[in-house]
Motif scaffolding. Structure first.
Motif, mmCIF file in Angstrom:
data_model
loop_
_atom_site.group_PDB
_atom_site.id
_atom_site.type_symbol
_atom_site.label_atom_id
_atom_site.label_comp_id
_atom_site.label_asym_id
_atom_site.label_seq_id
_atom_site.Cartn_x
_atom_site.Cartn_y
_atom_site.Cartn_z
ATOM 1 N N GLU A 81 36.992 43.441 39.593
ATOM 2 C CA GLU A 81 37.008 42.182 38.839
ATOM 3 C C GLU A 81 38.312 41.420 39.081
ATOM 4 O O GLU A 81 38.303 40.191 39.231
ATOM 5 C CB GLU A 81 36.834 42.440 37.340
ATOM 6 C CG GLU A 81 35.423 42.747 36.933
ATOM 7 C CD GLU A 81 35.280 42.997 35.442
ATOM 8 O OE1 GLU A 81 36.298 42.974 34.716
ATOM 9 O OE2 GLU A 81 34.145 43.223 35.005
ATOM 10 N N SER A 87 31.555 39.691 33.856
ATOM 11 C CA SER A 87 31.259 40.749 32.885
ATOM 12 C C SER A 87 29.758 41.007 32.769
ATOM 13 O O SER A 87 29.352 42.101 32.394
ATOM 14 C CB SER A 87 31.842 40.395 31.517
ATOM 15 O OG SER A 87 31.124 39.320 30.940
ATOM 16 N N LYS A 146 35.253 34.795 34.060
ATOM 17 C CA LYS A 146 35.362 36.184 33.588
ATOM 18 C C LYS A 146 34.080 36.628 32.895
ATOM 19 O O LYS A 146 33.630 37.759 33.070
ATOM 20 C CB LYS A 146 36.561 36.327 32.651
ATOM 21 C CG LYS A 146 37.884 36.239 33.368
ATOM 22 C CD LYS A 146 39.042 36.347 32.401
ATOM 23 C CE LYS A 146 40.364 36.229 33.121
ATOM 24 N NZ LYS A 146 41.509 36.262 32.231
ATOM 25 N N ASP A 176 35.868 51.207 41.074
ATOM 26 C CA ASP A 176 36.789 50.828 40.009
ATOM 27 C C ASP A 176 36.473 49.392 39.611
ATOM 28 O O ASP A 176 36.882 48.436 40.270
ATOM 29 C CB ASP A 176 38.238 50.950 40.493
ATOM 30 C CG ASP A 176 39.254 50.678 39.398
ATOM 31 O OD1 ASP A 176 38.848 50.291 38.274
ATOM 32 O OD2 ASP A 176 40.454 50.846 39.669
ATOM 33 N N ARG A 177 35.715 49.238 38.539
ATOM 34 C CA ARG A 177 35.242 47.923 38.122
ATOM 35 C C ARG A 177 36.399 46.980 37.793
ATOM 36 O O ARG A 177 36.382 45.819 38.180
ATOM 37 C CB ARG A 177 34.301 48.063 36.921
ATOM 38 C CG ARG A 177 33.755 46.718 36.490
ATOM 39 C CD ARG A 177 32.699 46.818 35.414
ATOM 40 N NE ARG A 177 32.226 45.502 35.100
ATOM 41 C CZ ARG A 177 31.200 44.892 35.680
ATOM 42 N NH1 ARG A 177 30.515 45.524 36.605
ATOM 43 N NH2 ARG A 177 30.849 43.674 35.346
ATOM 44 N N THR A 178 37.406 47.469 37.107
ATOM 45 C CA THR A 178 38.535 46.625 36.724
ATOM 46 C C THR A 178 39.233 46.074 37.950
ATOM 47 O O THR A 178 39.534 44.876 38.020
ATOM 48 C CB THR A 178 39.534 47.427 35.870
ATOM 49 O OG1 THR A 178 38.837 47.998 34.762
ATOM 50 C CG2 THR A 178 40.654 46.548 35.373
ATOM 51 N N LYS A 179 39.469 46.927 38.922
ATOM 52 C CA LYS A 179 40.132 46.493 40.154
ATOM 53 C C LYS A 179 39.271 45.467 40.893
ATOM 54 O O LYS A 179 39.777 44.465 41.390
ATOM 55 C CB LYS A 179 40.416 47.698 41.051
ATOM 56 C CG LYS A 179 41.151 47.348 42.307
ATOM 57 C CD LYS A 179 41.452 48.583 43.127
ATOM 58 C CE LYS A 179 42.164 48.206 44.405
ATOM 59 N NZ LYS A 179 42.439 49.369 45.238
#
Length: 153
Positions: free
Chosen positions: A13, A79, A75, A8-11
């Motif tokens: 990050e 990314s 950030k 889970d990339r969002t988690k």
């Protein structure tokens, strides 16, 4: 690469950014703060110094991500990383916090030095935040079954 199916990339990050907010500034200033506190202890005459070996300071971990000053740049940095690089960065930071000898030693010494300096400034002559005159085994003795307090109740 079956492990990437559940990634889970969002988690990830969010977790890395949380660590950046919490630790990056401290990471960047830790060696400088340590050297300052050693000099302060020396000036105040607080002994022993308990200095960290210079080779341990030289082996301080290199985490380029923590060298980023601005949150928007941090950030952007994340990314640009591929999934496995992001996951690796998270593991590297977590391992550094828990297991890196240099990082952990400097963290502990800074904490100790700050306490010693604070105690010296407040006029307390005892070390480690404990008053030795309060420590006593008066009225107690060690037995085979534990501590005997002088009564059978």
């Amino acid at each position: 690469m079956a492990h990437l199916e559940f990634f889970d990339r969002t988690k990830c990050e969010l977790m890395v950014m949380h660590l950046w907010r919490r630790l990056a500034e401290d990471y960047r200033t830790k060696v400088i703060k340590y050297r300052f506190l050693v000099a302060t202890k020396r000036e105040m005459g607080i002994l022993p110094l308990h200095k960290v070996k210079e080779e341990d300071i030289k082996s301080y971990p290199n985490v380029p991500f923590f060298k980023v000053f601005d949150e928007s740049e941090a950030k952007y940095y994340l990314s640009r990383l591929r999934n496995h690089e992001l996951s690796s960065l998270l593991r590297k930071i977590e391992n550094m916090i828990q297991y890196n000898h240099s990082y952990c030693t400097l963290t502990a010494r800074i904490y100790d030095f700050e306490r010693e300096i604070e105690q010296k400034c407040n006029g307390k002559s005892y070390v480690f935040g404990m008053d030795p005159s309060r420590c006593s085994s008066e009225g107690r003795r060690q037995t085979r079954k534990g501590v005997y307090n002088g009564y059978d109740g």
